[in-house]
Design an enzyme around this catalytic site. Structure first.
Site, PDB file in Angstrom:
ATOM      1  N   CYS A 226       0.792  -1.231   0.000  1.00 18.72           N
ATOM      2  CA  CYS A 226       0.000   0.000   0.000  1.00 18.72           C
ATOM      3  C   CYS A 226       0.822   1.278   0.000  1.00 18.72           C
ATOM      4  CB  CYS A 226      -0.959  -0.013   1.174  1.00 18.72           C
ATOM      5  SG  CYS A 226      -2.153  -1.336   1.016  1.00 18.72           S
ATOM      6  N   PHE A 279     -10.082  -5.279  -0.507  1.00 18.03           N
ATOM      7  CA  PHE A 279      -9.212  -5.008  -1.662  1.00 18.03           C
ATOM      8  C   PHE A 279      -9.945  -4.983  -3.001  1.00 18.03           C
ATOM      9  CE2 PHE A 279      -5.881  -6.553   1.359  1.00 18.03           C
ATOM     10  CZ  PHE A 279      -5.278  -5.315   1.494  1.00 18.03           C
ATOM     11  N   HIS A 368      -3.837   7.432   2.246  1.00 12.27           N
ATOM     12  CA  HIS A 368      -4.215   6.113   1.716  1.00 12.27           C
ATOM     13  C   HIS A 368      -5.371   5.534   2.549  1.00 12.27           C
ATOM     14  CE1 HIS A 368      -4.246   2.046   0.386  1.00 12.27           C
ATOM     15  NE2 HIS A 368      -3.861   1.583   1.561  1.00 12.27           N
ATOM     16  N   ASN A 401      -9.902  -0.571  -1.294  1.00 12.30           N
ATOM     17  CA  ASN A 401      -8.461  -0.376  -1.098  1.00 12.30           C
ATOM     18  C   ASN A 401      -7.719  -1.059  -2.250  1.00 12.30           C
ATOM     19  OD1 ASN A 401      -5.770  -0.648  -0.341  1.00 12.30           O
ATOM     20  ND2 ASN A 401      -6.200  -1.293   1.758  1.00 12.30           N
TER      21      ASN A 401
HETATM   22  C1  LIG Z   1     -13.582  -2.184   8.239  1.00  8.13           C
HETATM   23  C2  LIG Z   1     -12.915  -2.860   9.454  1.00  8.13           C
HETATM   24  C3  LIG Z   1     -12.127  -4.072   8.962  1.00  8.13           C
HETATM   25  C4  LIG Z   1     -14.032  -3.339  10.409  1.00  8.13           C
HETATM   26  O1  LIG Z   1     -14.752  -2.227  10.941  1.00  8.13           O
HETATM   27  P1  LIG Z   1     -14.803  -1.985  12.547  1.00  8.13           P
HETATM   28  O2  LIG Z   1     -15.530  -0.698  12.763  1.00  8.13           O
HETATM   29  O3  LIG Z   1     -13.466  -2.109  13.136  1.00  8.13           O
HETATM   30  O4  LIG Z   1     -15.786  -3.153  13.004  1.00  8.13           O
HETATM   31  P2  LIG Z   1     -15.679  -4.201  14.188  1.00  8.13           P
HETATM   32  O5  LIG Z   1     -14.777  -3.758  15.268  1.00  8.13           O
HETATM   33  O6  LIG Z   1     -17.110  -4.509  14.565  1.00  8.13           O
HETATM   34  O7  LIG Z   1     -15.067  -5.471  13.471  1.00  8.13           O
HETATM   35  C5  LIG Z   1     -15.857  -6.292  12.612  1.00  8.13           C
HETATM   36  C6  LIG Z   1     -15.208  -7.639  12.585  1.00  8.13           C
HETATM   37  O8  LIG Z   1     -13.958  -7.516  11.855  1.00  8.13           O
HETATM   38  C7  LIG Z   1     -12.930  -8.120  12.624  1.00  8.13           C
HETATM   39  N1  LIG Z   1     -11.656  -7.498  12.290  1.00  8.13           N
HETATM   40  C8  LIG Z   1     -11.363  -6.187  12.212  1.00  8.13           C
HETATM   41  N2  LIG Z   1     -10.078  -6.010  11.854  1.00  8.13           N
HETATM   42  C9  LIG Z   1      -9.573  -7.249  11.689  1.00  8.13           C
HETATM   43  C10 LIG Z   1      -8.292  -7.743  11.299  1.00  8.13           C
HETATM   44  N3  LIG Z   1      -7.308  -6.910  10.975  1.00  8.13           N
HETATM   45  N4  LIG Z   1      -8.122  -9.089  11.243  1.00  8.13           N
HETATM   46  C11 LIG Z   1      -9.147  -9.918  11.531  1.00  8.13           C
HETATM   47  N5  LIG Z   1     -10.378  -9.498  11.872  1.00  8.13           N
HETATM   48  C12 LIG Z   1     -10.588  -8.196  11.965  1.00  8.13           C
HETATM   49  C13 LIG Z   1     -13.356  -7.864  14.057  1.00  8.13           C
HETATM   50  O9  LIG Z   1     -12.703  -8.757  14.941  1.00  8.13           O
HETATM   51  C14 LIG Z   1     -14.854  -8.139  13.974  1.00  8.13           C
HETATM   52  O10 LIG Z   1     -15.104  -9.532  13.958  1.00  8.13           O
HETATM   53  P3  LIG Z   1     -16.192 -10.164  14.966  1.00  8.13           P
HETATM   54  O11 LIG Z   1     -15.705  -9.835  16.352  1.00  8.13           O
HETATM   55  O12 LIG Z   1     -16.186 -11.623  14.662  1.00  8.13           O
HETATM   56  O13 LIG Z   1     -17.496  -9.506  14.642  1.00  8.13           O
HETATM   57  C15 LIG Z   1     -12.041  -1.818  10.200  1.00  8.13           C
HETATM   58  O14 LIG Z   1     -11.545  -2.408  11.378  1.00  8.13           O
HETATM   59  C16 LIG Z   1     -10.883  -1.316   9.381  1.00  8.13           C
HETATM   60  O15 LIG Z   1     -11.046  -0.431   8.525  1.00  8.13           O
HETATM   61  N6  LIG Z   1      -9.701  -1.868   9.660  1.00  8.13           N
HETATM   62  C17 LIG Z   1      -8.465  -1.479   9.000  1.00  8.13           C
HETATM   63  C18 LIG Z   1      -8.276  -2.331   7.814  1.00  8.13           C
HETATM   64  C19 LIG Z   1      -6.822  -2.499   7.481  1.00  8.13           C
HETATM   65  O16 LIG Z   1      -6.003  -2.814   8.318  1.00  8.13           O
HETATM   66  N7  LIG Z   1      -6.558  -2.320   6.188  1.00  8.13           N
HETATM   67  C20 LIG Z   1      -5.321  -2.735   5.598  1.00  8.13           C
HETATM   68  C21 LIG Z   1      -4.270  -1.653   5.591  1.00  8.13           C
HETATM   69  S1  LIG Z   1      -2.750  -2.303   5.034  1.00  8.13           S
HETATM   70  C22 LIG Z   1      -2.877  -2.348   3.417  1.00  8.13           C
HETATM   71  O17 LIG Z   1      -3.820  -1.743   2.914  1.00  8.13           O
HETATM   72  C23 LIG Z   1      -1.809  -3.043   2.630  1.00  8.13           C
HETATM   73  C24 LIG Z   1      -1.919  -4.301   2.272  1.00  8.13           C
HETATM   74  C25 LIG Z   1      -0.966  -4.894   1.341  1.00  8.13           C
HETATM   75  C26 LIG Z   1      -1.336  -5.115   0.031  1.00  8.13           C
HETATM   76  C27 LIG Z   1      -0.468  -5.727  -0.853  1.00  8.13           C
HETATM   77  C28 LIG Z   1       0.810  -6.111  -0.461  1.00  8.13           C
HETATM   78  O18 LIG Z   1       1.658  -6.699  -1.312  1.00  8.13           O
HETATM   79  C29 LIG Z   1       1.197  -5.849   0.851  1.00  8.13           C
HETATM   80  C30 LIG Z   1       0.304  -5.260   1.727  1.00  8.13           C
END
Ligand SMILES: CC(C)(COP(=O)(O)OP(=O)(O)OC[C@H]1O[C@@H](n2cnc3c(N)ncnc32)[C@H](O)[C@@H]1OP(=O)(O)O)[C@@H](O)C(=O)NCCC(=O)NCCSC(=O)/C=C/c1ccc(O)cc1
Length: 454
Positions: A226, A279, A368, A401
Site C-alpha cells: 500500500c 481489496f 491512503h 483499497n
Molecule cells: C472495516 C474494518 C475491517 C471493520 O470495521 P470496525 O468498525 O473495526 O468493526 P468491528 O470492530 O465490529 O469489526 C468487525 C469484525 O472484523 C474483525 N476485524 C477487524 N479487523 C480485523 C483484522 N485486521 N483481522 C481480523 N479481523 C478483523 C473484528 O474482529 C470483527 O469480527 P467479529 O468480532 O467476529 O465480529 C475496520 O476495522 C478497518 O477499517 N480496519 C483497518 C483495515 C486495514 O487494516 N486495512 C489494511 C491496511 S494495510 C494495506 O492496505 C496493505 C496491504 C498490502 C497489500 C499488498 C501487499 O503486497 C502488501 C500489503
C-alpha cells in the site's frame, strides 16, 4: 581528432560541480498529469459476499460468510435505521402502506416492497463498490484458484503478466494525453505493483504498449504494497529534480487475483476475510517533472518534501508471502490504532526536516484509505474536522483499497475538488501512505498554478 594534450586541457575547464549544477532542475518536482483506470467488472459491496462464497464454492461455510458480512456491515445501524423508517412509514400512512403492499402483490413488484428491508451494506468498511479482474469467467477457467491448497501460482503469474501492464497502459495513455506531449518525451518510468512476479516485468511491457523511447530508464518496485504509489512518487521527485528536463511516468497497477482464494474451513485468523472485504483492483498514472514548459504543461501539485518513517516494533503487523496457492496476507488487528498512534511522529519527521511548523487543520489531506477505521482514527488523532479526509473516503467508497494505486486515485479526486471550487482552501497538503514495515511515507504538496487558474 584533437591531440591528446588538447583533450586534457578541455576536460580541466569543466568541473564535475559544473556538470552537476547543469544537471539539476531549477524548480521543485511537479505533478503534471494524473489518470486512473479499473477493470470492467464493478461489484457492489452488497453482493460481494454472495459472489465470493459462490465462485469459491464455499457456500457450505455460512458462519464464515456471516463473518465476512460482519466485517463490512453495520448490523446495528441497519436495524435501527430500517426500524425507524418502517415506524415512520407506518405512522405517516398506514393506508398507503396497505395500498403499496396490495399493489406490489398485484404487479409482481413484491421484491421492490421488500427493498426497505435490504441491508445497507458497506457502512462499516466505508466501501460501496469495487472493481475486480476476477469474475465468473476467470473462476470458471481456473477452478483451482478457489482452493489455496492447490498449486495455482503459475497460472496467476501468467495472467497477471499481461493484465497488470495492460491495466497500467489504460491509465498511463490517459495521463499522457492530458499532459499534452508525445509519449517519447518520457525519460523515466517507475512502475509499482505487488501483482506481477515475472521478468522482464510490467515496466518493460508498459514501455512497449505506450511506445516510449528505447532509452527510457525503467525501474520496477515490488511488494511495497500500500505504500508503493507513494514510494514511486518519491523516487519520481528525486529523478525530476536531479535530471534537468526529465519527465517521469509513475505507473501503479494492482489486480488482487494473486491473492484471491476461498476461505479455509475452520480457518480462524480471518486475514483472508479482511483482505477480501477491502481489496479492489485499479491502476493509476502520474507524470512528474520540474520546470514546467509554459503553455504546454499544466502544473497541478508541487512536491515540496518527501520522507519515510519506519514504525518501531511493527515488523509483523502487515506481511505477505507468495505460496503455491497464491499470496497470503496478514493484517494485524491493531493496525489502525498503531498508525494513528504514530501519525504525528511521521508528520513531524517530514515538517521538522524542512523547518516548517504546520497546523494540521490548515492542510489538505491525501491519505491512503487502507480501511475506514484507519481514516477515522487518523482524523481523530490529528484533531481534524470530519470532512478533512473527504477525498480518501470518496475513493474508498467507490473503489475499495487498491493497495499502492489508491493514493493516485485520491490525488486525482483532490485535483477534481480543487478544480471545481477554483482551488479555494488549503494551499499546502500531505499525501500519506502506509504498508509493510510498517512503513509510512509522506509527501508535502503545494497546490500549483495549473489548478489555481481554473
Ligand atoms: C472495516 C474494518 C475491517 C471493520 O470495521 P470496525 O468498525 O473495526 O468493526 P468491528 O470492530 O465490529 O469489526 C468487525 C469484525 O472484523 C474483525 N476485524 C477487524 N479487523 C480485523 C483484522 N485486521 N483481522 C481480523 N479481523 C478483523 C473484528 O474482529 C470483527 O469480527 P467479529 O468480532 O467476529 O465480529 C475496520 O476495522 C478497518 O477499517 N480496519 C483497518 C483495515 C486495514 O487494516 N486495512 C489494511 C491496511 S494495510 C494495506 O492496505 C496493505 C496491504 C498490502 C497489500 C499488498 C501487499 O503486497 C502488501 C500489503
Amino acid at each position: 581528432m584533437a591531440p591528446a594534450h588538447h583533450q586534457a586541457a578541455a576536460a580541466t575547464t569543466v568541473t564535475t560541480q559544473d556538470i552537476r549544477r547543469a544537471q539539476r532542475a531549477d524548480g521543485p518536482a511537479t505533478v503534471l498529469a494524473i489518470a486512473t483506470a479499473n477493470p470492467e467488472t464493478r461489484r457492489s459491496q452488497d453482493e460481494y459476499a454472495d459472489f465470493y462464497f459462490r465462485v469459491t464454492k464455499s457456500e457450505h461455510l455460512p458462519q464464515l460468510k456471516e463473518k465476512l458480512e460482519r466485517i463490512y456491515v453495520d448490523k446495528f445501524y441497519i436495524n435501527t435505521v430500517e426500524l425507524y423508517a418502517m415506524y415512520n412509514f407506518i405512522l405517516e400512512s398506514h393506508y398507503k402502506l396497505l395500498y403499496l403492499f396490495w399493489d406490489s402483490l398485484q404487479s409482481s413488484n413484491f421484491e421492490n416492497f421488500l427493498q426497505i428491508r435490504k441491508p445497507h451494506q458497506g457502512k462499516k468498511s466505508g466501501i460501496e463498490n469495487r472493481y475486480t479482474y476476477v469474475n465468473d469467467e476467470v473462476m470458471k477457467a481456473h477452478p483451482e484458484f478457489s482452493d489455496r491448497k492447490l498449486p495455482s501460482l503459475d497460472a496467476r503469474v501468467e495472467i497477471a503478466s499481461n493484465a497488470v501492464p495492460e491495466l497500467a497502459a489504460a491509465a498511463a495513455s490517459m495521463a499522457i494525453a492530458e499532459w499534452g506531449r508525445p509519449a517519447t518525451d518520457i525519460t523515466h518510468l517507475i512502475f509499482s505493483t505487488y501483482s506481477d512476479l515475472k521478468a522482464p516485468s510490467s515496466d518493460r511491457r508498459l514501455a512497449s504498449l505506450l511506445g516510449l523511447r528505447h532509452t527510457v530508464c525503467r525501474t520496477i518496485l515490488s511488494l511495497h504494497g500500500c505504500y508503493g504509489g507513494c514510494r514511486a512518487l518519491q523516487l519520481a521527485k528525486e529523478l525530476a529534480e536531479n535530471n534537468r528536463g526529465a519527465r517521469v511516468l509513475v505507473a501503479c497497477s494492482e489486480i488482487s487475483l494473486i491473492a484471491f482464494y476461498g476461505p479455509e474451513e475452520g480457518y480462524t485468523d480471518t486475514d483472508t476475510l479482511v483482505a477480501h472485504a477491502l481489496f479492489g483492483d485499479g491502476s493509476g498514472a502520474v507524470i512528474v517533472g520540474a520546470d514546467p514548459v509554459d503553455a504546454v504543461e499544466r502544473p497541478l501539485f508541487e512536491m515540496a518534501f518527501a520522507s519515510q518513517t519506519t514504525v518501531p516494533d511493527s515488523e509483523g503487523a502487515i506481511t505477505v508471502q507468495h505460496k503455491k496457492g497464491g499470496m497470503e496476507y496478514h493484517i494485524a488487528r491493531g493496525l489502525p490504532e498503531m498508525l494513528a498512534g504514530n501519525i504525528k511522529r511521521c508528520l513531524a519527521d517530514a515538517f521538522g526536516a524542512i523547518g516548517v511548523a504546520a497546523r494540521w487543520k490548515d492542510l489538505f489531506w491525501a491519505v491512503h484509505p487502507g480501511g475506514r477505521r484507519i481514516l477515522d482514527l487518523i482524523e481523530e488523532a490529528l484533531g481534524l474536522d470530519n470532512g478533512a479526509m473527504a477525498a480518501s473516503r470518496q475513493v474508498l467508497r467507490e473503489y475499495g483499497n487498491m493497495s499502492g494505486t489508491t493514493v493516485i486515485f485520491v490525488l486525482n479526486e483532490l485535483r477534481r475538488r480543487f478544480a471545481a471550487d477554483g482551488a479555494e482552501g488549503a494551499d499546502w497538503g500531505a499525501l500519506m501512505a502506509f504498508g509493510p514495515g510498517i512503513t509510512a511515507e509522506t509527501i508535502l504538496l503545494r497546490v500549483a498554478s495549473g489548478l489555481k487558474g481554473n
